[in-house]
Design an enzyme around this catalytic site. Structure first.
Site, PDB file in Angstrom:
ATOM      1  N   GLU A  36       0.839  -1.203   0.000  1.00 25.72           N
ATOM      2  CA  GLU A  36       0.000   0.000   0.000  1.00 25.72           C
ATOM      3  C   GLU A  36       0.875   1.255   0.000  1.00 25.72           C
ATOM      4  O   GLU A  36       2.027   1.218   0.454  1.00 25.72           O
ATOM      5  CB  GLU A  36      -0.878  -0.034   1.261  1.00 25.72           C
ATOM      6  CG  GLU A  36      -1.807   1.168   1.392  1.00 25.72           C
ATOM      7  CD  GLU A  36      -2.946   0.947   2.397  1.00 25.72           C
ATOM      8  OE1 GLU A  36      -2.910  -0.033   3.163  1.00 25.72           O
ATOM      9  OE2 GLU A  36      -3.881   1.774   2.385  1.00 25.72           O
ATOM     10  N   ASN A 183     -12.369  -1.391  -1.090  1.00 25.72           N
ATOM     11  CA  ASN A 183     -11.672  -2.001   0.041  1.00 25.72           C
ATOM     12  C   ASN A 183     -12.396  -1.612   1.330  1.00 25.72           C
ATOM     13  O   ASN A 183     -12.787  -0.452   1.511  1.00 25.72           O
ATOM     14  CB  ASN A 183     -10.236  -1.471   0.117  1.00 25.72           C
ATOM     15  CG  ASN A 183      -9.548  -1.851   1.425  1.00 25.72           C
ATOM     16  OD1 ASN A 183      -9.196  -3.007   1.641  1.00 25.72           O
ATOM     17  ND2 ASN A 183      -9.377  -0.873   2.326  1.00 25.72           N
ATOM     18  N   GLU A 184     -12.592  -2.561   2.198  1.00 26.70           N
ATOM     19  CA  GLU A 184     -13.231  -2.309   3.501  1.00 26.70           C
ATOM     20  C   GLU A 184     -14.373  -1.300   3.350  1.00 26.70           C
ATOM     21  O   GLU A 184     -14.401  -0.244   3.986  1.00 26.70           O
ATOM     22  CB  GLU A 184     -12.196  -1.874   4.552  1.00 26.70           C
ATOM     23  CG  GLU A 184     -11.186  -2.973   4.817  1.00 26.70           C
ATOM     24  CD  GLU A 184     -10.319  -2.819   6.065  1.00 26.70           C
ATOM     25  OE1 GLU A 184     -10.315  -1.733   6.675  1.00 26.70           O
ATOM     26  OE2 GLU A 184      -9.644  -3.802   6.422  1.00 26.70           O
ATOM     27  N   TYR A 248      -7.012  -9.332  11.255  1.00 31.34           N
ATOM     28  CA  TYR A 248      -5.669  -9.128  11.808  1.00 31.34           C
ATOM     29  C   TYR A 248      -5.555  -9.809  13.163  1.00 31.34           C
ATOM     30  O   TYR A 248      -6.527  -9.856  13.928  1.00 31.34           O
ATOM     31  CB  TYR A 248      -5.398  -7.622  11.964  1.00 31.34           C
ATOM     32  CG  TYR A 248      -5.094  -6.948  10.635  1.00 31.34           C
ATOM     33  CD1 TYR A 248      -3.816  -7.002  10.099  1.00 31.34           C
ATOM     34  CD2 TYR A 248      -6.092  -6.290   9.917  1.00 31.34           C
ATOM     35  CE1 TYR A 248      -3.527  -6.390   8.873  1.00 31.34           C
ATOM     36  CE2 TYR A 248      -5.807  -5.686   8.694  1.00 31.34           C
ATOM     37  CZ  TYR A 248      -4.518  -5.741   8.179  1.00 31.34           C
ATOM     38  OH  TYR A 248      -4.233  -5.151   6.972  1.00 31.34           O
ATOM     39  N   GLU A 303      -6.265  -9.372   3.472  1.00 37.29           N
ATOM     40  CA  GLU A 303      -5.451  -8.711   4.506  1.00 37.29           C
ATOM     41  C   GLU A 303      -5.426  -9.602   5.735  1.00 37.29           C
ATOM     42  O   GLU A 303      -6.489  -9.924   6.291  1.00 37.29           O
ATOM     43  CB  GLU A 303      -5.995  -7.319   4.862  1.00 37.29           C
ATOM     44  CG  GLU A 303      -5.744  -6.298   3.771  1.00 37.29           C
ATOM     45  CD  GLU A 303      -6.145  -4.874   4.154  1.00 37.29           C
ATOM     46  OE1 GLU A 303      -6.083  -4.522   5.353  1.00 37.29           O
ATOM     47  OE2 GLU A 303      -6.522  -4.126   3.236  1.00 37.29           O
ATOM     48  N   GLN A 352       1.908  -6.221   5.558  1.00 39.10           N
ATOM     49  CA  GLN A 352       2.161  -5.857   4.169  1.00 39.10           C
ATOM     50  C   GLN A 352       3.595  -6.235   3.834  1.00 39.10           C
ATOM     51  O   GLN A 352       4.382  -6.502   4.739  1.00 39.10           O
ATOM     52  CB  GLN A 352       1.920  -4.377   3.968  1.00 39.10           C
ATOM     53  CG  GLN A 352       0.491  -3.944   4.273  1.00 39.10           C
ATOM     54  CD  GLN A 352       0.183  -2.525   3.749  1.00 39.10           C
ATOM     55  OE1 GLN A 352       0.969  -1.883   3.086  1.00 39.10           O
ATOM     56  NE2 GLN A 352      -1.009  -2.041   4.117  1.00 39.10           N
TER      57      GLN A 352
HETATM   58  O1  AHR Z   1      -3.136  -2.734   6.146  1.00 41.52           O
HETATM   59  C1  AHR Z   1      -3.414  -1.512   6.760  1.00 41.52           C
HETATM   60  C2  AHR Z   1      -4.882  -1.134   6.647  1.00 41.52           C
HETATM   61  O2  AHR Z   1      -5.662  -2.056   7.335  1.00 41.52           O
HETATM   62  C3  AHR Z   1      -5.466  -1.152   5.261  1.00 41.52           C
HETATM   63  O3  AHR Z   1      -5.215   0.015   4.558  1.00 41.52           O
HETATM   64  C4  AHR Z   1      -6.936  -1.301   5.522  1.00 41.52           C
HETATM   65  O4  AHR Z   1      -7.607  -1.947   4.477  1.00 41.52           O
HETATM   66  C5  AHR Z   1      -6.980  -2.089   6.822  1.00 41.52           C
HETATM   67  O5  AHR Z   1      -7.835  -1.529   7.736  1.00 41.52           O
END
Ligand code: AHR
Length: 500
Positions: A36, A183-184, A248, A303, A352
């Protein structure tokens, strides 16, 4: 399919690998990555500019290209993340000195000069031998803008967009198959409801033209099963090829804890969050099965990874964190989960690639280090496009206080040459785990292995000790007939290779 029996106070670790019963291929795209415009992932990470003293090809660091090719990087998602829904791709084409600068709203409010744009990214993917995954802007963009981007990169006909590409120096189209439609969308992508987003998705997807497009719908935040259900119910199958999911490994969004000096309690809770991926993919897949029993639509975990507090003294908006053996174990268990669910999970992108969150590479000016996570991705690359071998696992517990987690995780595959690979992790920081594995298959004669381990969970590679953690030959395994005996030290990731 993995049959897990843990938490039942198992006295022994055992596994049975059933070869020859399954035709599921572990898509190599499960081993994909994410880059990103965030902190030092692109600028100062991948891209240093062609006037840099650091050896580069059109501004992209040669050492990074070599390291990622060695690890094998099947696909790379770009330009975000949250950044994607602020990104107007036409700002990043044409002469660099004419490109407008914008403010990176989500990540530190820094100036984004658009010097790294579509040509730079897609040419870099060719250098890396990786398939690009472009994330389109539906938050602040338009249907026309995304339709134009598809034409610009992929069309060989004469039309305004492909003509513009030619004017900008690229005659032939690039090979871009993977497209994210936002995205999201439930958060930084527009704070939409799933019902509203599903309709938006249909509109955008309808106007994206191309032969082999793989359109990925912005998916659920962790356990938001209503999101997946709504998308699957509302979007006709001819408009979508993948549905995303983000999760995450985080302890508490308001108190994430340090990347290195964490306690065992913080470690335990991080691993609990990582292992929750098993439940997430099981439940999201079950919803998808209701609407798509033939499993045509992929679950794309685009992600995932560990998320901690940023390193002291660094910009909080840059999400820079060190990477320890805890991260190696997150990677090991998560990739085992994805492998075992390869019938539905057909792409996943670690967040990432460089200098951001659970990175595989960290840079400091001209220096570069490979993290423990890099080594796990490299060790596990033997599973890419191999046939899944289902495993029935019984594991002892890793007990912490009144709670417990499965100590051992495993997945297995056979490659095209008939070589089998078994990847195992032991997340218990104090106890070794002995495991007896029955390989229910034609006789294997030759056994080798590699291990990544360390004395403490907090160990990491630094710029002064870049090779402190790296895989070495593994000797604690023996093979007799169909019985394999393995002793996994505490805090370890092991990949075994069995040849006939
Ligand atoms: O990976 C960091 C951020 O986490 C990304 O930009 C977003 O999609 C997520 O919330």
């Amino acid at each position: 399919m993995l049959l897990l029996a843990f938490g039942a106070n198992a006295q022994q670790n055992t596994a049975v690998i059933r070869a020859g019963q399954n035709k599921t291929v572990i898509s190599k795209y499960i081993y994909s990555h994410f880059a990103e415009h965030l902190g030092r992932c692109i600028y100062g990470g991948f891209y240093v500019g062609d006037t840099s003293k650091i050896p580069n090809t059109a501004g992209v660091r040669n050492d990074i290209v070599a390291a990622l090719k060695k690890m094998k990087i099947p696909s790379l998602r770009w330009p975000g993340g949250c950044f994607a829904d602020t990104y107007h791709w036409k700002d990043g084409i044409g002469p660099k000195d004419k490109r407008p600068s914008i403010v990176n709203k989500w990540w530190g409010g820094v100036t984004e000069d658009n010097s790294f744009g579509t040509h730079d990214f897609l040419n870099m993917c060719e250098l890396l031998n990786t398939d690009p995954y472009l994330a389109g802007n539906i938050g602040s963009g338009t249907v026309q803008e995304l339709a134009d981007w598809v034409q610009y990169v992929s069309s060989d006909n004469k039309n305004p967009m492909s003509n513009l590409r030619r004017e900008n120096g690229r005659d032939k189209p690039w090979d871009v198959r993977f497209w994210g439609v936002g995205n999201e969308a439930w958060g930084c992508g527009g704070n939409m409801t799933p019902e509203y987003y599903a309709n938006e998705f249909k509109k955008y997807s309808t106007f994206m033209t191309g032969d082999k497009l793989f359109r990925i719908a912005s998916g659920a935040n962790s356990a938001d099963y209503h999101w997946t259900e709504t998308l699957m119910k509302t979007i006709p199958s001819h408009l979508v090829e993948g549905v995303a999911l983000h999760h995450y490994s985080v302890i508490d969004w308001n108190k994430k804890g340090p990347a290195v000096k964490f306690t065992e309690d913080q470690y335990f809770r991080t691993m609990k969050s990582a292992l929750f991926m098993e439940e997430l993919v099981t439940k999201h897949s079950a919803i998808m099965d209701k609407y798509d029993p033939q499993k045509k639509i992929a679950l794309v975990v685009d992600e995932w990874g560990g998320w901690y507090d940023v390193e002291e003294g660094t910009n909080p908006g840059f999400l820079f964190q060190q990477n320890t053996m805890r991260d190696a174990l997150i990677a090991g268990v998560t990739l085992n989960i994805f492998n075992n669910h390869a019938d539905r999970v057909r792409m996943a992108n670690l967040a990432q690639a460089i200098n951001v969150l659970q990175a595989v590479i960290l840079t400091d000016k001209e220096k570069m280090i490979l993290t423990p996570t890099y080594h796990v991705l490299e060790m596990y690359n033997v599973h890419q496009d191999a046939t899944l071998l289902p495993v029935e696992l019984t594991t002892k517990d890793y007990v912490f206080g009144n709670e417990k987690l499965p100590a051992v995780s495993v997945s297995a595959s056979a490659d095209k040459a008939g070589v089998a690979h078994i990847s195992l992790t032991n997340i218990d920081p104090k106890n070794a785990q002995e495991i007896e594995i029955t390989v229910d298959a034609s006789a294997y004669k030759n056994l080798t292995g590699r291990i990544l381990t360390s004395k403490t969970l907090q160990d990491y590679n630094s710029f002064s000790t870049p090779d402190k953690l790296k895989p070495v030959a593994f000797k604690e395994a023996s093979l007799k007939g169909s019985k394999l005996k393995v002793k996994l030290p505490p805090i370890s990731v092991v990949v075994l290779e069995l040849k006939k």
